[in-house]
Motif scaffolding. Structure first.
Motif, PDB file in Angstrom:
ATOM      1  N   GLN A 155      -1.873   5.247  -4.077  1.00 19.04           N
ATOM      2  CA  GLN A 155      -0.793   4.440  -3.525  1.00 19.04           C
ATOM      3  C   GLN A 155      -0.592   3.166  -4.339  1.00 19.04           C
ATOM      4  OE1 GLN A 155      -1.958   3.789   0.524  1.00 19.04           O
ATOM      5  NE2 GLN A 155      -1.377   5.849   1.220  1.00 19.04           N
ATOM      6  N   GLU A 202       0.864   4.061  -7.857  1.00 13.11           N
ATOM      7  CA  GLU A 202       2.293   4.400  -7.801  1.00 13.11           C
ATOM      8  C   GLU A 202       3.141   3.170  -7.496  1.00 13.11           C
ATOM      9  OE1 GLU A 202       2.514   7.510  -4.974  1.00 13.11           O
ATOM     10  OE2 GLU A 202       1.863   9.090  -6.370  1.00 13.11           O
ATOM     11  N   PHE A 203       2.623   2.294  -6.643  1.00  9.52           N
ATOM     12  CA  PHE A 203       3.370   1.065  -6.339  1.00  9.52           C
ATOM     13  C   PHE A 203       3.533   0.221  -7.598  1.00  9.52           C
ATOM     14  CE2 PHE A 203       3.387  -3.448  -5.267  1.00  9.52           C
ATOM     15  CZ  PHE A 203       4.486  -3.513  -4.412  1.00  9.52           C
ATOM     16  N   SER A 216       6.029   1.723  -9.873  1.00 13.30           N
ATOM     17  CA  SER A 216       7.394   1.584  -9.386  1.00 13.30           C
ATOM     18  C   SER A 216       7.913   0.175  -9.603  1.00 13.30           C
ATOM     19  CB  SER A 216       7.457   1.954  -7.901  1.00 13.30           C
ATOM     20  OG  SER A 216       6.734   1.005  -7.115  1.00 13.30           O
ATOM     21  N   ALA A 261       7.890  -7.634  -7.107  1.00 13.37           N
ATOM     22  CA  ALA A 261       7.874  -6.826  -5.885  1.00 13.37           C
ATOM     23  C   ALA A 261       8.555  -7.586  -4.756  1.00 13.37           C
ATOM     24  CB  ALA A 261       6.442  -6.483  -5.502  1.00 13.37           C
ATOM     25  N   PHE A 264       1.719  -6.006  -1.584  1.00 12.69           N
ATOM     26  CA  PHE A 264       1.117  -4.714  -1.270  1.00 12.69           C
ATOM     27  C   PHE A 264      -0.387  -4.913  -1.169  1.00 12.69           C
ATOM     28  CE2 PHE A 264      -1.064  -0.846  -2.483  1.00 12.69           C
ATOM     29  CZ  PHE A 264      -0.410   0.124  -1.739  1.00 12.69           C
TER      30      PHE A 264
END
Length: 1626
Positions: A743, A746-747, A750, A756, A760
């Motif tokens: 996770q 991938e964050f 991205s 952001a 996160f």
């Protein structure tokens, strides 16, 4: 065609060399037992074994079984046999010519080699005398070789050599021509011997010399000049490393081809190349050992001296008219292309130029590998050129002292050919890669003209003439870049050689998103042969090597990135750590040639390439087999096959799954690095990794497992991979960790390089397992939190996050250990841990990870310098980034981590576990390093607004610091009091918290108040609520003590804590005199007295009490706190407490100083305190013995322990308050011997002495008994009572059994020390300390004379055998009997004289057994032992000894053993050694070889039958007594069948030349058959054989006619009888 005698002599010797001596070497090679095919494999694998091209052609025939060694000439056979150990070594060494007295096989091999060199390279015809000497010498050589190889006479080398000596040469035209052709080539050579050397130098003089040389020809001094010049060159202290030297003086327009020199090296016999010249020239042509080029030391000491000597100091100056000495002197017009090498101090390249100045060429041969292998070139040739031409006397070669160098490849050429060959140097290099030898040309020219021609500018730009130039425009050029080698060396300087190397490789695997990684040390030594046939790529596949594998595939960007330096294609990728940037280049610490294999490609990095565009070598796996010019595919497979799944199929399919890095270890210093790597350094790398392995995976997002392997053929069968260490994420948590890591990954992908929208967070428990090679398994559990900052952030952080030149992400993570490690130090990670330091880099109790800006070598986080901080100077944006990351992102993440620990605590059941993790991870501001202290304010501000303190109040809850009361007391508060106060505040529901000291320090650091447990705080509770009245009396006393201990005066009025004698408490402020305080607790008593003095209340003291009242109060206190007081000893339960403890007792004795002890005799007031044991109180009626006291000798511990068993009380020491009492001597004894005996006297008067003695004897240890005996021995007098008492104590030793006894039980001392035998009666040991004690006890003594008389009445076993058992002398054998030590198998049947109390002579007198007492069982045991262990050492000697013994004692064979005669039992036991080949048995007949080394007596025959059966049956090896022969039936005759078998063997080996040797046997066999023949069936085997002797051989029966019917001889008789039975007519 007619030939001269000279030619015929030459031909004979050369035929022997070619046909016989070469064959001798072939058969010696075959005799080594190593097959030719195996030899070929060894040659191919041995890179240091050098061969010429034509020799390789011959060597390849070794693989043909039909040819074998037969194609090898003498030189090649000698070279192979010597190198691979196939020949026996000569008497001295392989370089020494054998002396006439040295006649070993190795010496004869040397003779053959020297003969070949002498006659093949001879310069004159051979005389008759010389030829005769040759044949005499080598006839003897052939004879010795025949004997060594056991050659048959008909094919002996000796006879072959003799045949060539007398061979008719009429029909040998071809051989004569071949063997004499070389003689013609020698005409014109002048042979010069070298002074001090066993060498010569050939100087070739030919017609057509220049005018100068023609003139010198007529000069008689010419030859002398040449000789002196040669001798100067060959000075032994200057030229030890030169292998070959020749000099040729040539003429113009002559092309000469010089044959091999008359003296050549052992390893390289080629000396001269074909040379052309169009002018008078002098060529110095010499070969140089490879090590002289590669090793600077050898180069400096040999080659450079040699060049200097020739150029500057030799008499060679007299050879040329102008006194300019060069290798080749020729005026020419040179046209040189760019140099392929430029000196380190002169980076200007040479361009095309013209010059009419004198050019010089130094021409010498070297190998192609030296030119094409950058390592060899840079370290060898380049140093040679620099030193010799630039810095040596070579500067004298040119008029302007400007020296440059040009290097070309190819065979030796003239100056013009050299210049022309350089036009296309790259193509030349390609085409001549495999040519040998290569040549190096060094030329000097005018550098100024070169520069003019190249740049097309005037020599001085400032001159006026420059205005006339056609081109007045600006000149553009690039910045000068340092060579790749220098760039890499700079990187290596910044990346120290340590465990960081493996971290960089791990980072690469992480960036590739691999989940597993393997690291293998391949310890095999492969492809290390540097022979001349080696391919240029072979060095890339050398071993040992470090190999690394990960299960990810290389992408297109990866192939590009790894070929970049000082940059990376991923440097702007926010997810990557920095793939294949500078960090990866640190592998050059290990290797010069990194190799990468992935998917379908192989990439090799070779920074030693001189051309930049040849550094990266990229190849398709499927096409590797086609690169035959560059590599042998076998070299590739030998290095890679079997490693990480690489195989031949990989090459066929052209695909490899995963990525494979291979780093061949640097085995010697190179220009890139002098860091040599070996197994020890790899072990250091592995150990460095293992020391940090537990955290390597902590913050990674992809890698889950890392394994360390080793492969070493010397340790493991087949060289399989041995797993030595594994670190991996545990299966118990891997799913959750994998999910959360994915996770996060991938964050981050991205988000990329943008901001952001929101933060996160990802957190999980991670258990990391480590497994050692020995199976030892450990695991550490961590709580890992990742934080990627998004949403609201400062303008500075936003700006820096979007700065593409930084390309950093606002990301941090933390790792909290969930295990206890007292030595844990928080560390800094940039996904991987930075190098460890002695102290923590941060001071945090957790590991910190983030995209920190690091120094160039990735070893430190960038921080401002002291000057920048002090002056508030402008800081680099990387430093500003780090500060923002810590203050904004790390502080927030750290706060979240603490909150997470609070949430985790809700699942904990154990109170200590609830808050331990939370308090542990709170940083101590006093430990935080300066650079990281910027986190404290933002972190502490967040934390103090959080309920982060845990209290057990109301079932447990988390509270803020302002709501907490901290469990903190003054340092001098007793522990018991603390416990009471804590219980009290819990009754009042106070939010009491227990925190580590650093947490309260943190709160004060932020100027927050900390409420501690103070007397004032407690007193306020007591006055507000009466709950305290329900607690116990002891707790009330503790509370009172706590309140009174404050320095400030506090009012206790109204508090019910005033203690009374009856155990109750009253309110402070009541002044009634009818109530008195109780207890004698010193501190509390003092405090109350102080309050009374202040008139706070009325006090009644003990001075006002009577003696009985005092005794009653003391008794009550003792009973209250320690229990019943009926025994004389009372367990002191409160010795360490404040109430009724040691201080209390000391105060009691101080109070009793004015009282008589007898008034308190029933009180337990006498203490006994010992370390590690329980404490007791004794009644004052008990007498005690002090163990130690100043001025007295201490009683030993063991003595005190022993005395305790007989009811004597000892105490270590007593307080001065007790010792100083004037009546103390009534009950306390000081540590003296007299006092001990006084106390023993008291013990004898007690009623229970019997029980005391029994307890002593049963309980006392060995040491205690010994020490007690020593101690009482120091007294000179025992009273009768004490002596009687001690005589019952088991403190002595019985001499024979060693058991403990009393002098009552064994009441005798026997003087047995000098007695040679053991005295069997019980007596006491009376040596040492026992002696005096026993004398004091008046134990009677028996003298030596009485002991001897007593001992003579019994038979004793006193002689020890091998097992240490005592035996009688008559039970053992004499150990010096020469036969018995072989016949008696059980060595325990001999005495062990090393431990025997008397001499062997004395033991013999007592009846030691001899050989006459050996029985049948002994003989049978010996025979069976020989049969059971036939191959044991010395069994042959044992068999011979037994045989001789039976000869001398044959009567033993008639004795009975087990109801059977010994002879019958021995008949079928293999114990007799049969005879070896006897002298009278012909050599050409085989001798019987038995599979078992020993024979049964039934199998043997007397040696008189050896000629009849020697090849088929065993015979005895010595004469046997008639009696022994009769017993074993050795006089029996052999069977007819056996004799016929012997006859058949003779028939098979028979040849005419053996007739004199075999005829006596044939005669004896026929005679035996004629005498012993009895029936026809015995001769049936003769029916189909040629067995009848005809005088010239054997004929079958059908070809024989017997002349008479009456057989008159044994021949005819046996013929007649046999033929008659075979149904033949006479």
């Amino acid at each position: 065609m007619a030939f001269s005698l000279e030619q015929c002599r030459n031909a004979r010797i050369h035929l022997v060399l070619r046909d016989v001596l070469s064959k001798i070497l072939h058969e010696l090679l075959e005799n080594s037992g190593v097959e030719p095919r195996i030899v070929y494999d060894r040659i191919v694998k041995n890179r240091s074994f050098k061969l010429k091209q034509e020799e390789w052609t011959v060597v390849k025939t070794l693989v043909d079984p039909a040819i074998g060694f037969r194609q090898l000439d003498i030189s090649l056979s000698w070279k192979i046999g010597k190198c691979f150990g196939l020949f026996l070594a000569p008497s001295r060494d392989w370089q020494a010519k054998p002396q006439p007295t040295e006649k070993a096989i190795g010496d004869d091999i040397q003779r053959i080699k020297y003969a070949r060199n002498k006659y093949v390279h001879g310069v004159s015809m051979i005389s008759e005398e010389e030829m005769q000497d040759f044949f005499i010498e080598f006839t003897e050589v052939g004879k010795r070789v025949d004997r060594y190889l056991k050659k048959n006479p008909d094919s002996s080398f000796e006879s072959q050599i003799q045949d060539y000596q007398t061979l008719k040469m009429e029909n040998r035209t071809d051989e004569i021509l071949d063997s004499t052709s070389f003689v013609e080539d020698r005409k014109g050579w002048i042979v010069f011997p070298v002074e001090g050397h066993n060498k010569t130098v050939n100087v070739y003089r030919q017609k057509g010399l220049t005018e100068y040389l023609e003139k010198q020809k007529s000069n008689d001094e010419f030859v002398d000049e040449i000789r002196r010049f040669i001798e100067r060159i060959f000075r032994p202290d200057e030229f030890q490393s030169l292998e070959t030297m020749c000099m040729i003086v040539t003429s113009p327009e002559d092309e000469i081809c010089a044959d091999e020199s008359s003296w050549v090296s052992e390893d390289d016999e080629d000396c001269l190349e074909e040379i052309e010249s169009d002018t008078a020239s002098l060529v110095l042509n010499f070969n140089i050992r490879r090590e002289a080029l590669n090793t600077d030391e050898n180069f400096q000491e040999s080659i450079q001296q040699f060049i200097n000597t020739i150029i500057t100091t030799s008499n060679g100056k007299q050879l040329t008219p102008n006194n300019e000495v060069t290798a080749i002197i020729t005026p020419d017009e040179t046209c040189a292309d760019e140099s392929s090498w430029v000196g380190e101090n002169d980076e200007d390249c040479l361009e095309e130029t013209e010059s009419d100045t004198t050019s010089s060429i130094l021409n010498f041969d070297t190998t192609s590998e030296a030119l094409y292998t950058d390592e060899d070139f840079q370290e060898g040739i380049q140093q040679f050129i620099n030193t010799t031409i630039t810095t040596s006397n070579g500067k004298q070669l040119t008029p302007n002292n400007e020296v440059t160098a040009i290097i070309a490849t190819g065979p030796s050429e003239s100056a013009d050919q050299c210049s022309n060959s350089l036009q296309n140097s790259v193509e030349t290099n390609r085409s001549l890669e495999n040519e040998e030898p290569e040549s190096l040309y060094v030329r000097s020219k005018n550098m100024q003209q070169t520069a003019q021609e190249d740049i097309k500018m005037k020599q001085n730009d400032d001159e006026d003439s420059s205005d006339e130039s056609v081109d007045d425009g600006p000149i553009y050029s690039s910045m000068k870049q340092p060579p790749l080698i220098k760039q890499l060396k700079k990187i290596l300087d910044e990346y120290p050689d340590d465990g960081q190397i493996l971290k960089e490789i791990i980072q690469n695997a992480e960036d590739a998103e691999a989940s597993e990684m393997k690291v293998l040390f391949d310890g095999r030594s492969v492809n290390n042969d540097d022979s001349v046939d080696g391919k240029p790529f072979t060095k890339y596949f050398k071993g040992p090597a470090l190999c690394v594998y990960n299960n990810a595939q290389f992408t297109k960007e990866d192939w590009e990135g790894i070929q970049m330096i000082n940059s990376s294609v991923k440097e702007f990728d926010a997810v990557k750590i920095g793939r294949f940037g500078l960090g990866f280049k640190s592998v050059f610490h290990i290797t010069d040639y990194p190799m990468i294999i992935s998917k379908n490609k192989m990439l090799i990095l070779d920074p030693h390439q001189t051309t930049p565009d040849r550094v990266c070598i990229l190849m398709k796996l499927k096409k590797l087999k086609g690169y035959t010019t560059e590599m042998n595919i076998s070299d590739c497979l030998s290095a890679l096959e079997g490693i990480f799944g690489f195989s031949k199929n990989t090459l066929q399919s052209g695909k490899f799954t995963g990525t494979f890095f291979r780093f061949p270890l640097r085995s010697k210093p190179t220009l890139l690095s002098d860091n040599v790597y070996d197994k020890a350094k790899i072990d250091d790398l592995f150990r460095a990794f293992q020391s940090e392995a537990s955290v390597e995976l902590l913050f990674l997002k992809c890698l889950e497992r890392i394994e360390l392997y080793t492969k070493n053929v010397s340790e493991l069968p087949s060289g399989e991979d041995l797993l030595i260490y594994t670190v991996n994420i545990s299966e118990s948590c891997i799913q959750d960790a994998r999910k959360k890591r994915k996770q996060l990954h991938e964050f981050m992908k991205s988000v990329g390089n943008s901001l952001a929208e929101k933060s996160f967070m990802a957190s999980y428990n991670m258990k990391i397992e480590m497994t050692e090679q020995n199976g030892e398994h450990t695991e550490n559990e961590w709580y890992v939190m990742h934080c990627y900052k998004g949403g609201e952030m400062s303008k500075e952080l936003k700006t820096l996050s979007q700065d593409e030149s930084l390309s950093y992400s606002p990301y941090v993570s933390l790792g909290l250990p969930l295990f206890h490690d007292p030595e844990f130090k928080g560390h800094v990670f940039c996904l991987m841990p930075l190098p460890l330091q002695n102290e923590s880099l941060t001071g945090f109790p957790v590991h910190v990870n983030g995209y920190f800006a690091l120094t160039q070598n990735r070893r430190h986080v960038k921080w401002p310098t002291a000057d920048q901080t002090k002056n508030k100077a402008h800081m680099d944006k990387t430093i500003r980034w780090n500060k923002c990351l810590v203050i904004e992102v790390l502080a927030e993440a750290y706060h979240m981590l603490i909150n997470d620990t609070i949430q985790m605590s809700k699942s904990k059941k154990k109170i200590s576990d609830i808050f331990q993790n939370t308090y542990t991870c709170i940083p101590d501001h006093r430990r935080i390093t300066n650079d990281w202290a910027i986190i404290l304010n933002p972190l502490y501000s967040r934390l103090l607004q959080t309920a982060f303190l845990y209290t057990e109040n109301n079932g447990g809850k988390w509270i803020k610091s302002e709501d907490a009361v901290f469990n903190i007391f003054n340092e001098d508060t007793p522990e018991a009091v603390k416990e009471t106060i804590v219980r009290l505040v819990q009754r009042y529901n106070v939010n009491l918290v227990n925190v580590p000291e650093h947490v309260t320090s943190m709160i004060r650091y932020r100027d927050y108040s900390v409420q501690k447990l103070t007397p004032k705080f407690i007193l306020n509770f007591l006055k507000s609520d009466a709950k305290y009245k329900k607690i116990t009396s002891n707790e009330k006393l503790d509370i009172l003590h706590f309140i009174l201990s404050t320095r400030k005066s506090l009012s206790l009025v109204g508090v019910e804590l005033l203690p009374l004698q009856n155990g109750s408490f009253t309110l402070f402020g009541n002044r009634g005199r009818d109530k008195r305080i109780i207890g004698l607790q010193t501190e509390l008593y003092r405090l109350l007295v102080k309050m009374a003095e202040n008139n706070d209340y009325q006090l009644c003291t003990m001075k006002d009490l009577s003696t009985d009242d005092i005794a009653t109060l003391l008794l009550g206190t003792i009973r209250k706190f320690n229990g019943k007081t009926t025994d004389h000893a009372l367990l002191w339960k409160t010795s360490t407490n404040t109430v009724a403890g040691k201080k209390w007792l000391t105060n009691v004795w101080k109070f009793l100083q004015d009282y008589d002890i007898d008034d308190f005799c029933n009180l337990h007031l006498l203490p006994s305190c010992s370390r590690g044991s329980k404490d007791f109180l004794f009644k004052l009626s008990t007498k005690v013995l002090l163990k130690s006291y100043h001025g007295y000798t201490d009683l030993p511990d063991a003595v005190c322990k022993a005395l305790s068993y007989i009811n004597i009380v000892t105490v270590d020491t007593l307080p001065k308050a007790i010792i100083n009492h004037e009546d103390i001597n009534k009950i306390v004894y000081f540590p003296t011997v007299e006092n001990v005996f006084n106390m023993l006297e008291d013990v004898t008067l007690q009623r229970n002495t019997g029980q005391a003695i029994q307890k002593f004897n049963k309980t006392c240890t060995e040491k205690e008994r010994t020490e007690f005996a020593k101690y009482i021995a120091t007294s000179s007098y025992f009273s009768s009572n004490v002596a009687k008492f001690i005589s019952k104590l088991q403190i002595f030793k019985e001499k024979n059994s060693g058991r403990n006894v009393s002098s009552n039980e064994v009441n005798i001392i026997a003087e047995t020390e000098q007695l040679p035998i053991k005295y069997q009666k019980e007596s006491l040991v009376y040596s040492g300390h026992f002696r005096k004690a026993l004398l004091n006890l008046q134990v009677p003594t028996i003298g030596m004379e009485d002991v001897v008389i007593d001992a003579s009445q019994e038979t004793f076993k006193f002689v020890p055998n091998g097992r240490g058992e005592m035996k009688r002398a008559i039970e053992l054998f004499d150990p010096e009997d020469p036969d018995l030590k072989w016949i008696i198998i059980d060595q325990d049947r001999f005495p062990n004289m090393t431990k025997c109390p008397i001499t062997l002579k004395q033991v013999r007198k007592l009846g030691l057994k001899t050989g006459s007492e050996v029985n049948a069982n002994d003989i049978l045991e010996c025979a069976k032992y020989i049969e059971s262990k036939p191959h044991e050492d010395a069994q042959d000697q044992r068999s011979s000894r037994l045989f001789d013994f039976l000869q001398k004692n044959s009567q033993l064979l008639r004795s009975i053993t087990g109801q059977t005669n010994l002879s019958e039992k021995l008949m079928n036991v293999h114990f007799i050694k049969p005879s070896c080949r006897m002298e009278n048995f012909p050599d050409m007949l085989p001798w019987l070889k038995s599979s078992f080394p020993f024979c049964k007596p039934a199998e043997l025959f007397d040696h008189q039958y050896v000629l009849l059966i020697g090849s088929v049956l065993p015979v005895l090896q010595k004469n046997v007594t008639p009696e022994l022969s009769r017993i074993f039936s050795w006089n029996k005759t052999p069977s007819i069948k056996s004799v016929i078998e012997q006859l058949f063997i003779i028939i098979r080996v028979y040849k005419d030349k053996y007739k004199p040797y075999l005829l006596p046997l044939i005669n004896q066999i026929y005679n035996f058959l004629s005498v012993n023949y009895s029936r026809g069936s015995e001769v049936t085997p003769l029916k189909t054989e040629k067995w009848i002797w005809s005088g010239f051989g054997f004929e079958p029966s059908c070809n024989i006619v017997i002349e008479t019917k009456t057989p008159t001889s044994h021949y005819n008789r046996i013929y007649f009888l046999c033929l008659q039975n075979l149904r033949y007519q006479s």
